[in-house]
Design an enzyme around this catalytic site. Sequence first.
Site, PDB file in Angstrom:
ATOM      1  N   ASP A  49       0.812  -1.224   0.000  1.00  0.00           N
ATOM      2  CA  ASP A  49       0.000   0.000   0.000  1.00  0.00           C
ATOM      3  C   ASP A  49       0.844   1.272   0.000  1.00  0.00           C
ATOM      4  O   ASP A  49       0.467   2.290   0.590  1.00  0.00           O
ATOM      5  CB  ASP A  49      -0.980  -0.002   1.186  1.00  0.00           C
ATOM      6  N   LYS A 105       1.715   2.023  -5.148  1.00  0.00           N
ATOM      7  CA  LYS A 105       2.297   1.463  -6.388  1.00  0.00           C
ATOM      8  C   LYS A 105       1.361   1.701  -7.579  1.00  0.00           C
ATOM      9  O   LYS A 105       1.795   2.062  -8.664  1.00  0.00           O
ATOM     10  CB  LYS A 105       2.523  -0.056  -6.217  1.00  0.00           C
ATOM     11  N   GLY A 123      -4.456  -4.522  -3.743  1.00  0.00           N
ATOM     12  CA  GLY A 123      -5.476  -3.509  -4.017  1.00  0.00           C
ATOM     13  C   GLY A 123      -4.735  -2.258  -4.432  1.00  0.00           C
ATOM     14  O   GLY A 123      -4.073  -1.636  -3.605  1.00  0.00           O
ATOM     15  N   HIS A 124      -4.767  -1.949  -5.712  1.00  0.00           N
ATOM     16  CA  HIS A 124      -3.997  -0.819  -6.247  1.00  0.00           C
ATOM     17  C   HIS A 124      -4.965   0.252  -6.721  1.00  0.00           C
ATOM     18  O   HIS A 124      -5.786  -0.002  -7.608  1.00  0.00           O
ATOM     19  CB  HIS A 124      -3.090  -1.294  -7.391  1.00  0.00           C
ATOM     20  N   GLN A 180       2.006  -6.310  -3.315  1.00  0.00           N
ATOM     21  CA  GLN A 180       2.499  -6.425  -1.927  1.00  0.00           C
ATOM     22  C   GLN A 180       3.815  -5.632  -1.820  1.00  0.00           C
ATOM     23  O   GLN A 180       3.905  -4.596  -2.431  1.00  0.00           O
ATOM     24  CB  GLN A 180       2.678  -7.896  -1.515  1.00  0.00           C
TER      25      GLN A 180
END
Length: 424
Positions: free
Chosen positions: A12, A15, A39-40, A222
């Site tokens: 988080d 990215k 989750g991007h 990650q």
Amino acid sequence: MVSVILGTQWGDEGKGKIVDLLAEKSDFVVRFHGGNNAGHTIYSGNKKYPLHLIPSGILNPNSKCVIANGVIVDLEVLVSEIEMFFSDGIEFKNRFFISDRCHLILPYHKALDLAYENARGEKKLGTTARGIGPCYADKVSYNGIRIYELKDWDLFSEKFVFQSEMKNKILDSFGVAPLNTERELERLAELREIVLPFITDTYQLLQKALSENKKILMEGAQAVMLDLDFSPYPFCTGSNTIPGAINTGAGIPIQKIGSISGIVKAYTSRVGSGPFPTELKDKLGDDLREKGKEFGTTTGRPRRVGWLDLEAVKFACEVSGVTEIIITKIDILSGLEKIKACIGYELDGKPIPYSSCGYLELEKLTPVFKEFSGWTEDIMQVKSFADLPKTCQEYVKFIEDFLDITVKLISTGPKREEFLEIRN
Ligand code: GDP
Ligand code: IMO
Ligand code: MG
């Protein structure tokens, strides 16, 4: 021609935002490991897209987006992302490809993830419950099913039923109700129809791109501190997150990698259990969480927050061969009177490097902090390094000197245009 975006902390770091920004200069954007535990977050104007599987280059119409073989795919999540973009009129026919070698996250993987977590009770790891660990475990124990196998429905069904029944026995031993194999299979048959057209040999696609000197951006998920081998195991994720995973996860030879951008959030966040030496458990931590909107993109869980841990980030850069740094979310630190960064660890009065620490040491050690003066100005609109408040410049310069790696870009907000470039 191959560049990499890599999280240097516990995930988080932003990215997705950076990949979306750099997609403009990329012919290909490639996910190479992990699954929808990622989750991007990216934005199209004011519309927010929290992406879990589709690469964050998808909003740039000139980028081809690839889910390479190291990624594990939950068809349900993939199809909902495909449908979300279709309904928003974002076209990606002929520019979205999924490797035929990807392993499938199947319903029983999610059930097992939850069953193990519940059985761990107070010692739970805090996984995303997306079936990541059980799916990768099936992959290495030859119990996995590749997406390729969807091509022959009868063979796929046979394998799925066999695996599902075995897993139901395990679930039963945890006191968990069995999955309805037939119903799950019917749903998979529907999902298969939507996904099959995107499945291809992405190895060939990427080799051709390399031979044509196309620009390829690898989107890490990650982060290094969650790496399967270099984390304080078992407080990790199920895949290797360091650049070595690019070779195994996309078939790209490591010599082709030109630059590795380490994304460093100006403070630290972490979701799930596990040691966190610089964690702020006080009001300051709560304030940072609120201001930084530190709530999981995947699970919505409040993220734990703390000061920047440069001892850990230095290790992450070293093990990954990071060639340049991108600092994110520095705008969130505006308004703090004092800012701290951890510059080393001490255990029993002696220095200890991050690499020598398992979770036992990380839980006990004392972080050594350096204190910085804060700044009060809002910096989201600042466009040049010279225009940043002096104390903010000092914080950035310290990070650069400590890591001995050039800071190339500073992100000052969630939107694509909110950044300043230090060096081109
Ligand atoms: P990722 O998993 O590394 O892609 O990061 P996430 O998207 O899960 O979390 C990062 C969050 O911070 C998202 O809500 C982004 O929109 C937001 N973000 C990214 N960069 C910045 C930044 O420089 N400043 C601020 N304020 N928010 C940012
Ligand atoms: P992005 O790509 C933050 C964490 C989970 C948990 C541990 C294991 O958005 O940065 P898993 O479901 O992978 O078996 O959970 O890893 N985790 C993440 N934390 N960002 C992520 O991805 C993460 N993916 C997994 O919270 O502690
Ligand atoms: Mg995230």
